[in-house]
Write a protein that holds these residues in place. Structure first.
Motif, mmCIF file in Angstrom:
data_model
loop_
_atom_site.group_PDB
_atom_site.id
_atom_site.type_symbol
_atom_site.label_atom_id
_atom_site.label_comp_id
_atom_site.label_asym_id
_atom_site.label_seq_id
_atom_site.Cartn_x
_atom_site.Cartn_y
_atom_site.Cartn_z
ATOM 1 N N GLN A 2 26.584 -0.354 -17.110
ATOM 2 C CA GLN A 2 25.487 0.590 -17.285
ATOM 3 C C GLN A 2 24.670 0.719 -16.002
ATOM 4 O O GLN A 2 24.340 1.824 -15.568
ATOM 5 C CB GLN A 2 24.590 0.126 -18.427
ATOM 6 C CG GLN A 2 23.412 1.042 -18.705
ATOM 7 C CD GLN A 2 22.511 0.488 -19.773
ATOM 8 O OE1 GLN A 2 22.943 -0.247 -20.648
ATOM 9 N NE2 GLN A 2 21.244 0.820 -19.709
ATOM 10 N N PHE A 143 12.396 3.924 -28.351
ATOM 11 C CA PHE A 143 13.698 3.344 -28.705
ATOM 12 C C PHE A 143 13.583 2.485 -29.952
ATOM 13 O O PHE A 143 14.357 2.627 -30.905
ATOM 14 C CB PHE A 143 14.242 2.505 -27.544
ATOM 15 C CG PHE A 143 15.531 1.780 -27.873
ATOM 16 C CD1 PHE A 143 16.748 2.367 -27.612
ATOM 17 C CD2 PHE A 143 15.520 0.523 -28.451
ATOM 18 C CE1 PHE A 143 17.948 1.723 -27.921
ATOM 19 C CE2 PHE A 143 16.706 -0.139 -28.765
ATOM 20 C CZ PHE A 143 17.913 0.466 -28.495
ATOM 21 N N HIS A 147 15.011 3.027 -33.547
ATOM 22 C CA HIS A 147 15.931 1.952 -33.925
ATOM 23 C C HIS A 147 15.564 1.370 -35.284
ATOM 24 O O HIS A 147 16.394 1.296 -36.206
ATOM 25 C CB HIS A 147 15.864 0.876 -32.833
ATOM 26 C CG HIS A 147 16.646 -0.353 -33.112
ATOM 27 N ND1 HIS A 147 16.407 -1.538 -32.468
ATOM 28 C CD2 HIS A 147 17.657 -0.626 -33.978
ATOM 29 C CE1 HIS A 147 17.230 -2.465 -32.899
ATOM 30 N NE2 HIS A 147 17.986 -1.934 -33.822
ATOM 31 N N ALA A 181 19.728 4.605 -28.433
ATOM 32 C CA ALA A 181 20.178 4.530 -27.041
ATOM 33 C C ALA A 181 20.401 5.916 -26.452
ATOM 34 O O ALA A 181 19.982 6.197 -25.318
ATOM 35 C CB ALA A 181 21.461 3.708 -26.949
ATOM 36 N N THR A 185 18.074 7.593 -23.104
ATOM 37 C CA THR A 185 18.794 7.391 -21.846
ATOM 38 C C THR A 185 18.023 7.887 -20.610
ATOM 39 O O THR A 185 18.011 7.198 -19.582
ATOM 40 C CB THR A 185 20.180 8.075 -21.902
ATOM 41 O OG1 THR A 185 20.971 7.413 -22.899
ATOM 42 C CG2 THR A 185 20.902 7.976 -20.564
ATOM 43 N N ASP A 188 15.790 5.242 -19.490
ATOM 44 C CA ASP A 188 16.511 4.072 -18.990
ATOM 45 C C ASP A 188 16.995 4.292 -17.559
ATOM 46 O O ASP A 188 17.011 3.361 -16.751
ATOM 47 C CB ASP A 188 17.698 3.760 -19.907
ATOM 48 C CG ASP A 188 18.268 2.377 -19.637
ATOM 49 O OD1 ASP A 188 17.484 1.417 -19.567
ATOM 50 O OD2 ASP A 188 19.497 2.253 -19.494
ATOM 51 N N ARG A 235 25.681 3.146 -22.008
ATOM 52 C CA ARG A 235 24.480 2.657 -22.713
ATOM 53 C C ARG A 235 24.713 2.590 -24.219
ATOM 54 O O ARG A 235 24.337 1.609 -24.872
ATOM 55 C CB ARG A 235 23.298 3.566 -22.380
ATOM 56 C CG ARG A 235 21.994 3.178 -23.071
ATOM 57 C CD ARG A 235 20.831 3.885 -22.404
ATOM 58 N NE ARG A 235 19.650 3.910 -23.265
ATOM 59 C CZ ARG A 235 18.857 2.873 -23.487
ATOM 60 N NH1 ARG A 235 19.120 1.720 -22.936
ATOM 61 N NH2 ARG A 235 17.801 2.998 -24.264
ATOM 62 N N VAL A 236 25.323 3.619 -24.786
ATOM 63 C CA VAL A 236 25.604 3.623 -26.224
ATOM 64 C C VAL A 236 26.612 2.526 -26.578
ATOM 65 O O VAL A 236 26.436 1.787 -27.560
ATOM 66 C CB VAL A 236 26.121 5.014 -26.670
ATOM 67 C CG1 VAL A 236 26.655 4.954 -28.106
ATOM 68 C CG2 VAL A 236 25.006 6.049 -26.572
ATOM 69 N N GLN A 239 24.770 -0.775 -26.448
ATOM 70 C CA GLN A 239 23.758 -1.004 -27.480
ATOM 71 C C GLN A 239 24.367 -1.203 -28.868
ATOM 72 O O GLN A 239 23.806 -1.959 -29.677
ATOM 73 C CB GLN A 239 22.774 0.169 -27.528
ATOM 74 C CG GLN A 239 21.780 0.215 -26.374
ATOM 75 C CD GLN A 239 20.785 -0.929 -26.401
ATOM 76 O OE1 GLN A 239 20.637 -1.640 -27.394
ATOM 77 N NE2 GLN A 239 20.093 -1.115 -25.295
#
Length: 268
Positions: A2, A143, A147, A181, A185, A188, A235-236, A239
């Protein structure tokens, strides 16, 4: 992976089309264990960070749910509890993230965690370990809100009686992590830029990148709108197992501890 794929101006040897190509090339050219760099500092920070995280979440979820929707489940309470828990989690985890990402960069000059910590402290000061904290919070608060609300919603659908059910915890955790995620992004990418202070990106400005607004402008200047979604696939993929493991382990220990408390009460 990542960290590498979110690089705005990577070296020619560190340009990857997808996650599998990145993994293959890193392992082949830099060694099989190279993708595991930063594992030790991540593990060191994750223990206290997650202890604060889940303890705060569980307490606030119950307290706020009783106020908002007594005797029931409140998505607002779940989201709010997740946001507050994130403040404590990120305060413990942010220095570890800085060190981890610096060690994961292409041609990183650091061989050991201690080398990286000393160099950052000496060259940039203690503030460098929290340079991305506000961006981390700006990313992690939405997030974690997404989540936790997604996880609790899926639990209502897959496990309506809220019993210990490993399968539902894994599926709900993975799906919740993936949704959150993907949605966060862009933040991030900015956090990674603040943590790594990528040299080729810095060449377009003078000095260090010092804030979220500055990071957002730099990302756009260097790569345009598409740059905000660099590394979204990685990233996905990162996560989904991460949140699935976290929730399944958390629910397991919660079940064991709750069961023991009930047995003690019954013994009395």
């Amino acid at each position: 992976l990542q960290t590498r794929m979110q690089s705005l101006r990577p070296e020619p040897a560190a340009r990857y089309r997808n996650v599998l190509e990145a993994l293959w090339r890193i392992a082949r050219t830099e060694g099989v264990w190279r993708p595991m760099r930063g594992l030790n500092i991540t593990a060191t920070g994750a223990g206290p960070a997650h202890a604060l995280y889940f303890a705060c979440y569980e307490k606030l979820k119950k307290t706020l749910s009783d106020v908002i929707h007594a005797g029931g489940n409140s998505h607002v309470a779940n989201g709010a509890a997740g946001c507050v828990a994130t403040l404590l989690h990120d305060a413990a985890m942010n220095p570890a993230e800085v060190v981890k990402q610096r060690m994961q960069m292409y041609n990183s000059p650091y061989q050991r965690v201690t080398d990286c910590v000393r160099a950052v402290w000496r060259n940039e000061g203690a503030g460098a370990f929290y340079r991305s904290y506000t961006t981390q919070l700006t990313m992690n608060i939405p997030f974690q809100a997404i989540h936790f609300m997604t996880y609790e919603f899926l639990q209502e659908q897959l496990n309506p009686h809220r019993q210990y059910n490993p399968g539902s915890h894994v599926v709900s955790g993975a799906c919740a992590g993936a949704v959150a995620a993907a949605a966060t992004t862009p933040l991030d990418v900015c956090k990674t830029l603040l943590n790594t202070q990528e040299s080729l990106a810095l060449s377009s400005i003078s000095g260090h990148i010092t804030g979220m607004a500055n990071a957002f402008r730099t990302v756009y200047q260097v790569g345009g709108l598409t740059a905000y979604f660099r590394g979204v696939q990685a990233r996905v993929i990162y996560q989904m197992p991460s949140t699935a493991i976290a929730w399944s382990v958390y629910e397991f220990f919660k079940y064991i501890l709750t069961k023991r408390q009930e047995e003690r009460r019954a013994g009395k």
